[in-house]
Design a protein around this motif. Sequence first.
Motif, PDB file in Angstrom:
ATOM      1  N   THR A  26       8.686   9.472  22.260  1.00 16.26           N
ATOM      2  CA  THR A  26       7.516   8.854  22.598  1.00 16.26           C
ATOM      3  C   THR A  26       7.009   7.905  21.790  1.00 16.26           C
ATOM      4  OG1 THR A  26       6.230  10.575  22.094  1.00 16.26           O
ATOM      5  CG2 THR A  26       7.370  10.932  23.977  1.00 16.26           C
ATOM      6  N   ALA A  27       5.950   7.175  22.153  1.00 17.15           N
ATOM      7  CA  ALA A  27       4.796   6.364  21.296  1.00 17.15           C
ATOM      8  C   ALA A  27       4.634   7.043  20.102  1.00 17.15           C
ATOM      9  CB  ALA A  27       4.138   5.475  22.147  1.00 17.15           C
ATOM     10  N   GLU A  28       3.898   8.156  20.328  1.00 17.23           N
ATOM     11  CA  GLU A  28       3.307   8.936  19.161  1.00 17.23           C
ATOM     12  C   GLU A  28       4.275   9.624  18.378  1.00 17.23           C
ATOM     13  OE1 GLU A  28       2.867   9.371  22.558  1.00 17.23           O
ATOM     14  OE2 GLU A  28       0.744   8.791  22.794  1.00 17.23           O
ATOM     15  N   GLN A  29       5.311   9.982  18.710  1.00 19.98           N
ATOM     16  CA  GLN A  29       6.452  10.314  17.869  1.00 19.98           C
ATOM     17  C   GLN A  29       6.890   9.464  17.147  1.00 19.98           C
ATOM     18  OE1 GLN A  29       9.289  11.992  20.767  1.00 19.98           O
ATOM     19  NE2 GLN A  29       8.073  14.064  20.680  1.00 19.98           N
ATOM     20  N   ALA A  30       7.393   8.027  17.859  1.00 14.90           N
ATOM     21  CA  ALA A  30       7.843   6.910  16.911  1.00 14.90           C
ATOM     22  C   ALA A  30       6.762   6.548  15.989  1.00 14.90           C
ATOM     23  CB  ALA A  30       8.250   5.740  18.222  1.00 14.90           C
ATOM     24  N   ALA A  31       5.530   6.412  16.353  1.00 13.34           N
ATOM     25  CA  ALA A  31       4.604   5.944  15.318  1.00 13.34           C
ATOM     26  C   ALA A  31       4.553   6.925  14.123  1.00 13.34           C
ATOM     27  CB  ALA A  31       3.372   5.955  16.016  1.00 13.34           C
ATOM     28  N   LYS A  32       4.701   8.345  14.474  1.00 11.61           N
ATOM     29  CA  LYS A  32       4.609   9.165  13.147  1.00 11.61           C
ATOM     30  C   LYS A  32       5.760   8.839  12.495  1.00 11.61           C
ATOM     31  CE  LYS A  32       4.480  14.133  12.046  1.00 11.61           C
ATOM     32  NZ  LYS A  32       5.505  13.821  11.019  1.00 11.61           N
ATOM     33  N   VAL A  33       7.037   8.699  12.935  1.00 11.20           N
ATOM     34  CA  VAL A  33       8.228   8.448  12.057  1.00 11.20           C
ATOM     35  C   VAL A  33       7.972   7.084  11.503  1.00 11.20           C
ATOM     36  CG1 VAL A  33      10.693   7.758  12.343  1.00 11.20           C
ATOM     37  CG2 VAL A  33      10.023   9.542  13.661  1.00 11.20           C
ATOM     38  N   ILE A  34       7.484   6.067  11.773  1.00  9.71           N
ATOM     39  CA  ILE A  34       7.246   4.678  11.163  1.00  9.71           C
ATOM     40  C   ILE A  34       6.107   4.938  10.056  1.00  9.71           C
ATOM     41  CG2 ILE A  34       6.312   2.506  11.376  1.00  9.71           C
ATOM     42  CD1 ILE A  34       7.572   2.579  14.391  1.00  9.71           C
ATOM     43  N   SER A  35       5.165   5.712  10.396  1.00 14.18           N
ATOM     44  CA  SER A  35       4.100   5.826   9.590  1.00 14.18           C
ATOM     45  C   SER A  35       4.596   6.564   8.007  1.00 14.18           C
ATOM     46  CB  SER A  35       2.928   6.535  10.241  1.00 14.18           C
ATOM     47  OG  SER A  35       2.457   5.755  11.237  1.00 14.18           O
TER      48      SER A  35
END
Length: 322
Positions: A296-305
């Motif tokens: 999801t967008a939230e999961q992907a953003a956490k991985v990138i962050s």
Amino acid sequence: MASPCNCIAGTVRSLRPMIAPRTEPIFLRFAARRTLVHSRASGTAMVARKLGSKAAVSVSRAKIQCLDSGSTAGGVWRGSRAFSFSAPRSKLKTIQQVWARNKGGPFNITAAVIFVGTAGALWAYFTYEKERMARKRIAEQTKGIGKPKVGGPFQLVDQDGLSFTSEDMKGKYSLVYFGFSHCPDICPDELDKMALMYEKVKEKCGDVLLPIMISCDPARDSPAVLKEYLQEFHPDIIGLTGDYEQIKETCKAYRVYFSTPPNVKLGQDYLVDHSIYFYLMDPEGDFVEAIGRNFTAEQAAKVISDHIKDWQGPLKKKDRWA
């Protein structure tokens, strides 16, 4: 001759001193036992009133001897035990009484809170370190020796018609997606996700990420078409295109599959098959991780962050992309 009554009376009188009770030792033993439950002063005073000062001194000495030796004068009581002035646990009715009882002990409420807090902090620290080492292992495994496994040099043009190369990606993290403007459903969904990912990462880490879309359909995706198309999703997304050979070499470097139908006529509508991944590249241009549609967008953003926070080098860019 004496009468039988006189003989019996004489015999009783002669035996009376022999059977007289030994009152003094018995009383002393009784007094010594009483001193075990009374204080020294009160016991001495009581005995002194009954027997006089001499007997009281004897009782006091007997008491002291009993307390020192751990036995009474009669040998009945053994061992000494200190008296406790705290209330038994069965008498504690309120939480304040429980706190008051445990206030000075080693295991109280304060010690329990400190123990739980310390254990939680250690758990959080080791969990974070475990995740960080896993991310580091992923990032190191994807780097090739000499030649990168994913990514490489390329030269394309952006939506403004300006030259854009792989060197322009260095200094910031880059999120690269391959698609085309005439895609009916998948590319719009993924570009919407990219816009959300970009905003969430920017909120957490600042302006350290470049969102890039590379066209797989150079025949129809001119810079002007890409500029108008990407404005619908996010103004910061960079659109790149070029001629067919340039796109082919770039897709090959990123291990991206794409194909166009053969024998396409001018003006004919068609679909392009291509891989659907977001490729995360670090500030040195090395591949970090591929993010698929299962994120999801939230999961992907956490991985990138998380990857960005692990980065130890500088994060900067040319004024053009700042």
